[in-house]
Structures are given as structure tokens and as C-alpha cells.
Design an enzyme around this catalytic site. Structure first.
Site, PDB file in Angstrom:
ATOM      1  N   ASN A  19       0.834  -1.194   0.000  1.00  0.00           N
ATOM      2  CA  ASN A  19       0.000   0.000   0.000  1.00  0.00           C
ATOM      3  C   ASN A  19       0.878   1.257   0.000  1.00  0.00           C
ATOM      4  OD1 ASN A  19      -2.477   1.671   0.361  1.00  0.00           O
ATOM      5  ND2 ASN A  19      -3.390  -0.305   0.877  1.00  0.00           N
ATOM      6  N   ARG A  20       0.356   2.357   0.528  1.00  0.00           N
ATOM      7  CA  ARG A  20       1.022   3.657   0.352  1.00  0.00           C
ATOM      8  C   ARG A  20       1.650   4.189   1.634  1.00  0.00           C
ATOM      9  NH1 ARG A  20      -3.316   3.080  -2.872  1.00  0.00           N
ATOM     10  NH2 ARG A  20      -2.988   3.618  -5.072  1.00  0.00           N
ATOM     11  N   TYR A  65      -5.925 -11.182  -7.736  1.00  0.00           N
ATOM     12  CA  TYR A  65      -7.193 -10.717  -8.310  1.00  0.00           C
ATOM     13  C   TYR A  65      -8.131 -11.914  -8.453  1.00  0.00           C
ATOM     14  CZ  TYR A  65      -5.027  -6.268  -9.816  1.00  0.00           C
ATOM     15  OH  TYR A  65      -4.405  -5.033  -9.857  1.00  0.00           O
ATOM     16  N   ASP A 114     -11.441   1.172  -3.307  1.00  0.00           N
ATOM     17  CA  ASP A 114     -10.008   1.046  -3.089  1.00  0.00           C
ATOM     18  C   ASP A 114      -9.727   1.597  -1.694  1.00  0.00           C
ATOM     19  OD1 ASP A 114      -7.332   0.589  -3.330  1.00  0.00           O
ATOM     20  OD2 ASP A 114      -6.947   2.058  -4.914  1.00  0.00           O
ATOM     21  N   HIS A 169       3.439   0.027  -2.653  1.00  0.00           N
ATOM     22  CA  HIS A 169       3.824  -1.386  -2.735  1.00  0.00           C
ATOM     23  C   HIS A 169       5.339  -1.591  -2.754  1.00  0.00           C
ATOM     24  CE1 HIS A 169      -0.306  -2.327  -2.934  1.00  0.00           C
ATOM     25  NE2 HIS A 169      -0.493  -2.247  -4.229  1.00  0.00           N
ATOM     26  N   GLU A 183      -6.915  -7.770  -0.024  1.00  0.00           N
ATOM     27  CA  GLU A 183      -5.519  -7.832   0.398  1.00  0.00           C
ATOM     28  C   GLU A 183      -5.426  -7.600   1.904  1.00  0.00           C
ATOM     29  OE1 GLU A 183      -3.300  -5.070  -2.342  1.00  0.00           O
ATOM     30  OE2 GLU A 183      -5.327  -4.871  -3.139  1.00  0.00           O
ATOM     31  N   GLN A 196      -7.555  -4.524   2.275  1.00  0.00           N
ATOM     32  CA  GLN A 196      -7.794  -3.566   1.209  1.00  0.00           C
ATOM     33  C   GLN A 196      -8.771  -4.194   0.216  1.00  0.00           C
ATOM     34  OE1 GLN A 196      -6.219  -0.606   1.396  1.00  0.00           O
ATOM     35  NE2 GLN A 196      -6.825   0.374  -0.527  1.00  0.00           N
ATOM     36  N   HIS A 223      -1.324  -9.688  -3.634  1.00  0.00           N
ATOM     37  CA  HIS A 223      -2.126  -8.846  -4.533  1.00  0.00           C
ATOM     38  C   HIS A 223      -2.824  -9.716  -5.588  1.00  0.00           C
ATOM     39  CE1 HIS A 223      -3.452  -5.279  -6.583  1.00  0.00           C
ATOM     40  NE2 HIS A 223      -2.694  -4.484  -5.829  1.00  0.00           N
TER      41      HIS A 223
END
Length: 285
Positions: free
Chosen positions: A15-16, A119, A183, A41, A249, A222, A117
Site C-alpha cells: 500500500n502507500r 485478483y 479502493d 507497494h 488484500e 484492502q 495482490h
């Protein structure tokens, strides 16, 4: 130049992190930004872009597994200290998949927040979007973000908002009330029984009847509806667009290094970072 992170383990910090920096014990660490002025990430060459070693591969038997390892060096993408990382994938009985991420800092304290991560489209990768997937998330709060998707440091209740998945809703039922889609980090409701793993979510795709349930030992998840996917060519040449899949996530909270009120993601030498994800798959009758 891939920015999808399809199926990747991301880190050293998923993440950030705001302004690609943090301060610990009076020392300011400047990281390598890769999303404007922020880091996402783990930076431009995070763990999703390095070569991992295969430590153990056991394809046979009732519980096939594979274990990967990576030794992250001191100063990699600006993060302090050496870090030994391992990730194991195991297929268990009853259509279970477990992912176990661990890490040990050897010489300096460092933030660690690994995430898978992956999908998911339970209708199949070429079945279209996931807007009709039904989702339930066991979280009463989110950590709201600013226009750069950096947490504000506050907690907001989801009840009565488009983020409320305490009861099952289809992904598309309220997505138009948001800019682009979901998100956001959800603050998971911790079990009062002090269970080792807490239930995160249930996802169901009605047409196929497939159901996915997820548990973790981490405090957040997330929820991402692949808002930024655009004309990405995948398996068999199928082209993925926005909302072609969803991500769940599990993680520590984004930008936790800059928010003392968030659970810490700092790990010190002698300690071990431990992150478990358990998926259970089934079908409805």
C-alpha cells in the site's frame, strides 16, 4: 512497467506511505517514490519485481506446497535493515488455500507489511466484470483517505454508506456513488473469542455458484475493484478492463508508519513478522 501486480507478493511495505518517508526513533528515512511523491507497494522495485528463490517444492500428496524466499538488503528502496522474507503457498483438504508470509529483520528495526495482490473473478477470468459478485466484509469501519489515497488517520463507520458490506451486497449495487470504485482499507472486526484467525470476507458468484471465504491474522483488508485496469491482455489473449476482478488484500493499515494511532508495522531484530491468509472455496447447491 507493469502496474497491475497480478498475483504478486508486494512489500517491503504494501500500500502507500505518504511523501515516501517516515521517522523512527528520531531518524528520518527517505524512500523511493513511485506514485507521485508517495511510495506504493514497496517502491519502483519492490518485492513484486525481484527474483525469489524456491526453497521447497512439494507437488505431490494431499497437501501440495511451495515456499519462496528473498533476502532484502539494507537500504533497498530506502528501507532500513536486512530482511529475510519467506512466503509459502499450500493447498489443503476441503478446497483450502493458505498463504503464509513471514519476515525476520536481522540488524535494524524496519517496517514490514506484506500483502498478496491476487485478483479474483469467481465467474472465470474471461467472464466479464465482478459487479454482480456478492460480497460480505466483516468490518464496521474504514480508514478514510485523501485524494491521493493516503489515510487521513481517522476511522469512519461504514453503516449507511456505500462502504457497508456488513451484510452481503453486490459490488455494483452502490459503486456508482464512488469515484472509480472501491479502493479502501477496512478495519476488521476482531473476534471476541480471541481466535487466531478472524474472518475477513465472503464472496459469492451466483451464476457459477462459487463461494470464497477468507480469514487472516492481520487487522485490515484492502478491498479493491481493479479500478485502474485498462486494456490489459491476460490469459488466452482476453483483455481485462475496469472491474474485471476484485482484490481482498489482508494487511497492516496503509501509511501506518506515519500514524501513531494505527497498529504498528515496525519489526525489530529478534522478532518475526507473521501473516496468514486462509481461503476456503465451495459451491452452492
Amino acid at each position: 512497467n507493469d502496474t497491475t501486480y497480478f498475483g504478486a507478493i508486494v512489500g517491503r511495505v504494501a500500500n502507500r506511505i505518504a511523501d515516501a518517508q517516515f521517522t523512527y526513533n528520531g531518524v528520518r528515512y527517505k524512500l523511493v517514490a513511485n506514485e507521485g511523491k508517495n511510495i506504493l507497494h514497496g517502491g519502483p522495485k519492490g518485492f513484486s519485481r525481484v527474483i525469489w528463490n524456491v526453497d521447497k517444492y512439494s507437488p505431490e500428496g494431499h497437501s501440495p506446497s511451495v515456499t519462496f524466499s528473498y533476502n532484502s538488503f539494507d537500504g533497498e528502496e530506502g528501507f532500513p535493515g536486512k530482511l529475510k522474507v519467506k512466503v509459502s503457498y499450500r493447498i489443503g483438504k476441503g478446497n483450502e488455500l493458505s498463504i503464509h508470509m513471514s519476515a525476520k529483520p536481522s540488524n535494524k528495526a524496519t517496517p514490514v507489511n506484506l500483502a498478496s495482490h491476487t485478483y479474483w473473478n469467481l465467474g472465470g477470468h474471461n467472464s466479464g466484470n465482478i459487479l454482480k459478485h456478492e460480497v460480505q466484509i466483516f468490518a464496521s469501519h474504514i480508514t478514510p483517505v485523501d485524494n491521493q489515497l493516503i489515510p487521513t488517520g481517522k476511522f469512519e463507520a461504514v453503516k449507511g454508506t456505500p462502504f457497508d458490506f456488513l451484510k452481503p451486497y453486490t459490488v455494483g449495487s452502490r459503486i456508482n456513488k464512488l469515484s472509480g470504485g472501491y479502493d479502501i482499507n477496512y478495519v476488521l472486526d476482531v473476534s471476541k473469542t480471541q481466535a487466531v484467525l478472524n474472518q475477513v470476507a465472503i464472496v459469492q458468484e451466483k451464476k457459477s455458484g462459487r463461494v470464497m471465504k477468507l480469514w487472516t491474522n492481520k487487522p485490515g483488508v484492502q478491498f479493491y475493484t481493479s479500478n485502474f485496469l485498462s486494456n490489459v491482455t491476460g490469459k488466452g489473449g482476453y483483455v481485462y478492463g475496469p472491474h474485471a476482478a476484485l482484490c481482498l488484500e489482508t494487511q497492516g493499515f496503509p501509511d501506518a508508519v506515519n500514524h501513531p494511532n494505527f497498529p504498528s508495522v515496525m519489526d525489530i531484530p529478534g522478532g518475526t513478522y507473521d501473516h496468514v491468509m486462509l481461503f476456503k472455496f465451495s459451491t452452492t447447491s
